[in-house]
Write an enzyme that holds these catalytic residues in place. Structure first.
Site, PDB file in Angstrom:
ATOM      1  N   ILE A  96      12.586  31.210  32.338  1.00  0.00           N
ATOM      2  CA  ILE A  96      11.602  30.299  32.923  1.00  0.00           C
ATOM      3  C   ILE A  96      10.770  31.055  33.954  1.00  0.00           C
ATOM      4  O   ILE A  96      11.147  32.119  34.417  1.00  0.00           O
ATOM      5  CB  ILE A  96      12.282  29.069  33.566  1.00  0.00           C
ATOM      6  CG1 ILE A  96      13.265  29.491  34.673  1.00  0.00           C
ATOM      7  CG2 ILE A  96      13.001  28.252  32.519  1.00  0.00           C
ATOM      8  CD1 ILE A  96      13.782  28.332  35.510  1.00  0.00           C
ATOM      9  N   CYS A  97       9.660  30.444  34.317  1.00  0.00           N
ATOM     10  CA  CYS A  97       8.730  30.996  35.285  1.00  0.00           C
ATOM     11  C   CYS A  97       9.433  31.176  36.623  1.00  0.00           C
ATOM     12  O   CYS A  97      10.146  30.276  37.023  1.00  0.00           O
ATOM     13  CB  CYS A  97       7.577  30.013  35.485  1.00  0.00           C
ATOM     14  SG  CYS A  97       5.975  30.740  35.310  1.00  0.00           S
ATOM     15  N   PRO A  98       9.252  32.234  37.372  1.00  0.00           N
ATOM     16  CA  PRO A  98       8.451  33.430  37.104  1.00  0.00           C
ATOM     17  C   PRO A  98       9.317  34.622  36.691  1.00  0.00           C
ATOM     18  O   PRO A  98       8.923  35.741  36.902  1.00  0.00           O
ATOM     19  CB  PRO A  98       7.842  33.700  38.480  1.00  0.00           C
ATOM     20  CG  PRO A  98       8.948  33.312  39.428  1.00  0.00           C
ATOM     21  CD  PRO A  98       9.741  32.221  38.753  1.00  0.00           C
ATOM     22  N   TYR A  99      10.504  34.356  36.151  1.00  0.00           N
ATOM     23  CA  TYR A  99      11.431  35.454  35.878  1.00  0.00           C
ATOM     24  C   TYR A  99      10.940  36.491  34.871  1.00  0.00           C
ATOM     25  O   TYR A  99      11.262  37.675  35.027  1.00  0.00           O
ATOM     26  CB  TYR A  99      12.803  34.898  35.482  1.00  0.00           C
ATOM     27  CG  TYR A  99      13.511  34.318  36.677  1.00  0.00           C
ATOM     28  CD1 TYR A  99      14.115  35.152  37.605  1.00  0.00           C
ATOM     29  CD2 TYR A  99      13.511  32.959  36.919  1.00  0.00           C
ATOM     30  CE1 TYR A  99      14.728  34.639  38.737  1.00  0.00           C
ATOM     31  CE2 TYR A  99      14.123  32.431  38.048  1.00  0.00           C
ATOM     32  CZ  TYR A  99      14.735  33.278  38.954  1.00  0.00           C
ATOM     33  OH  TYR A  99      15.326  32.764  40.081  1.00  0.00           O
ATOM     34  N   HIS A 120       6.970  33.518  26.912  1.00  0.00           N
ATOM     35  CA  HIS A 120       6.428  32.719  28.016  1.00  0.00           C
ATOM     36  C   HIS A 120       4.961  33.091  28.225  1.00  0.00           C
ATOM     37  O   HIS A 120       4.647  34.114  28.823  1.00  0.00           O
ATOM     38  CB  HIS A 120       7.261  33.010  29.272  1.00  0.00           C
ATOM     39  CG  HIS A 120       6.943  32.105  30.412  1.00  0.00           C
ATOM     40  ND1 HIS A 120       7.091  30.746  30.343  1.00  0.00           N
ATOM     41  CD2 HIS A 120       6.488  32.368  31.658  1.00  0.00           C
ATOM     42  CE1 HIS A 120       6.741  30.210  31.493  1.00  0.00           C
ATOM     43  NE2 HIS A 120       6.364  31.168  32.313  1.00  0.00           N
TER      44      HIS A 120
END
Lengths: 80, 397
Positions: A11-14, A39
Site C-alpha cells: 500500500i501507499c507509500p511503501y 501500485h
C-alpha cells in the site's frame, strides 16, 4: 543482471519507500535496479525520488495492472 | 474479457441501476449518479487526500495538494454564490441551513489529529479507501472495516463529548463577519497563500518529475480525435488540476441540488445498525438531529437511503474506471503488519471523523467551501496528524 525488487501488493507509500531504501543500499558497481509494482501512484513518486538519488527511470507496462520500472544510475558526464 | 468489454459491461450495470432506482425514488438515482462521478474522477486522477499531506512531508511532492487546493477554490466560489442566495442578510446571525458550519472546539482539533494519523497509517482517507476498494486493494477493505469500528466507538462516547464540549461550542461562519464577497475573497487568498507554500516546499526538496502523458500522435480525422479524447478520459490518468476542479464543481452541484459532499454520517448509520443487530446499540445521541455535516445518523431500521447510493456509487464508479484503464487487480499485502496498520488507521479515522462530524470530505473539502472556520481548524490539525503519521510509517518496515 540487475537486482529485482518486488513491491507488488504494497500500500501507499511503501512501494516508493522500499525502492528508495534499496537504491541507497545499492553498491557503486550496481548500475541498475528493477522494481515490479502494481501500485499506479508509484509511477509518479518513484521516478522523482530515483532522480533525486541520481537514477533514471524507464517504465514498462507488464500487463495485468503491473509495471516494471528499470532504474539506471546516471553517470557523472550525464549530470548528477 | 478485454478491458473495453468489461468496462462497457460495468457502465451498463451502472446505467441499469440508475434507471431502476429512478423508477423507485428519483433522489436515489441522483445520488447514485453523483457517487459514480465522484468515484470515477477520484480513481482516474488518483486523487488522494492522505498523499496530499503525506507526500509534502515525506517527499516535498505537492501534486495531490495542488489538486485539493484547486478543488477547494472552485468549491468556495460555488458554495459562496449559493449561500449568498440562501442567506442574503449575513448580519442577522442566521446560518445557511445545509452548509457544514459546525460547532468548533477541542473536538474539531482532536478529530483532525486522529484522522490525520489514521489516514496516513491506512494509506488513504475514507474517500481514498472507497476508491481503492473499487480498484481491488484488500488493505482498503480492512481500513473500511476499521473505520466502521472507529465510528461506533465514537458514537458510544458521543454524549460525553456533547455534554462537555460540543453542545456549547460556537459555530463560526466567515460571511457573518466579512460579508459574502469578503469571506469568499479571504478564503481564496488563504488558499492561494497555501499554494505558494506548497511550491516553496517542492522547490526546497529538489526537482519533481511530472509523468508525461502518452502522446497519441497527430489526429488526422474526427475519428482519431475522438479516440484520443476517449483515451484521455478513460485510459490515461487525469492531470490533478482539472481533476480537482471537476471534484470541486461536482461538490457545488450536489450542494446546489441538496447538500455538501460527505458520507461518514452514512457509514456511521451502517455501524449503528450493525451494533443494534448484535444487541449492542449505541445510546440516544444528543443533538445530532439538529446538526449539518456528516454527524451520526441513528438507524431508523430501513436499509435503503439516498446516501447509501452515494457511497456504493463511489465504489462502483472507481471499479468501472479501473476496469476501463486496466488497473483493476485484487492486491493482497504480503506483510502481515499492513493489515494491522490499515485496521488501526481505519479505527483512528472513524473515531476522529465522529468527533469532527466529517472526514477529509465533509469536514474539509466541504467545510472550507462552506466558508466555515471549523473547516480551516480541522485542516490545520489534519495536517499535524498527517505529519505524525508520516513519522510513524517511516518506522514501520
Amino acid at each position: 543482471m540487475a537486482d529485482t525488487l518486488d513491491v507488488r501488493g504494497e500500500i501507499c507509500p511503501y512501494p516508493m519507500m522500499r525502492t528508495v531504501t534499496a537504491l541507497k543500499k545499492l553498491s557503486k558497481e550496481d548500475r541498475s535496479l528493477e522494481v515490479v509494482t502494481d501500485h499506479a501512484p508509484a509511477l509518479d513518486t518513484i521516478p522523482t525520488q530515483a532522480a533525486r538519488l541520481g537514477f533514471r527511470t524507464d517504465i514498462e507496462e507488464a500487463g495485468g495492472s503491473e509495471w516494471r520500472l528499470v532504474l539506471t544510475r546516471i553517470d557523472g558526464e550525464e549530470g548528477a | 474479457m478485454s478491458k473495453v468489454t468489461s468496462a462497457v459491461a460495468a457502465w451498463g450495470v451502472a446505467g441499469i441501476i440508475y434507471v431502476a432506482t429512478h423508477q423507485f425514488d428519483t433522489q436515489f438515482a441522483m445520488y447514485w449518479a453523483f457517487g459514480l462521478a465522484f468515484g470515477f474522477v477520484l480513481q482516474r486522477a488518483r486523487f488522494c487526500f492522505a498523499s496530499a499531506f503525506r507526500d509534502l512531508f515525506l517527499l516535498g511532492h505537492g501534486r495531490n495538494m495542488k489538486g485539493v487546493l484547486v478543488g477547494l477554490a472552485v468549491g468556495s466560489l460555488g458554495f459562496g454564490l449559493v449561500m449568498s442566495r440562501q442567506v442574503p442578510m449575513t448580519f442577522l446571525g442566521i446560518l445557511p441551513p445545509s452548509a457544514n458550519v459546525l460547532p468548533l472546539g477541542i473536538h474539531t482539533a482532536l478529530g483532525g489529529v486522529l484522522f490525520g494519523v489514521g489516514m496516513v497509517l491506512a494509506g488513504g482517507c475514507v474517500s481514498g479507501s472507497i476508491y481503492r476498494m473499487g480498484e481491488g486493494y484488500v488493505a482498503s477493505w480492512v481500513a473500511f472495516a476499521g473505520l466502521m469500528g472507529g465510528l461506533l466507538a465514537s458514537a458510544y462516547t458521543w454524549n460525553w463529548w456533547w455534554d462537555r464540549f460540543i453542545s456549547t461550542a460556537p459555530r463560526y461562519w466567515l460571511p457573518s463577519w466579512l460579508g459574502h464577497p469578503g469571506a469568499i475573497a479571504a478564503t481564496l487568498a488563504a488558499l492561494a497563500a497555501v499554494y505558494v507554500g506548497v511550491l516553496v516546499m517542492e522547490h526546497r526538496a529538489g526537482m519533481v518529475l511530472p509523468r508525461t502523458p502518452p502522446s497519441h500522435g497527430p489526429s488526422d480525422s474526427v475519428g482519431a480525435e475522438l479516440r484520443s479524447v476517449v483515451r484521455t478520459v478513460f485510459v490515461d490518468g487525469w492531470a490533478i488540476i482539472p481533476a480537482g476542479a471537476v471534484l470541486g464543481g461536482l461538490n457545488v452541484l450536489l450542494f446546489t441540488a441538496q447538500e455538501p459532499w460527505g458520507f461518514t454520517g452514512e457509514v456511521s448509520r451502517w455501524s449503528l445498525a450493525a451494533a443494534s443487530l448484535v444487541n449492542l446499540p449505541a445510546p440516544m445521541l444528543s443533538g445530532v438531529a439538529d446538526l449539518p455535516g456528516c454527524v451520526f445518523v441513528p438507524s431508523d431500521g430501513s436499509i435503503l437511503n439516498h446516501m447509501l447510493f452515494l457511497v456504493v456509487g463511489m465504489w462502483f464508479g472507481s471499479f468501472a474506471g479501473a476496469l476501463g484503464a486496466g488497473e483493476f487487480k485484487v492486491r493482497l499485502p504480503r506483510r502481515r503488519a499492513r493489515y494491522t496498520q490499515s485496521l488501526g488507521g481505519g479505527v483512528l479515522m472513524g473515531y476522529g471523523s465522529g468527533l469532527a462530524m466529517g472526514c477529509t470530505i465533509g469536514a474539509f473539502f466541504s467545510g472550507i467551501p462552506s466558508l466555515a472556520l471549523n473547516g480551516w481548524v480541522f485542516a490545520v490539525f489534519l495536517g499535524g496528524g498527517a505529519w505524525i503519521g508520516t513519522q510513524l510509517i517511516q518506522r514501520i518496515p
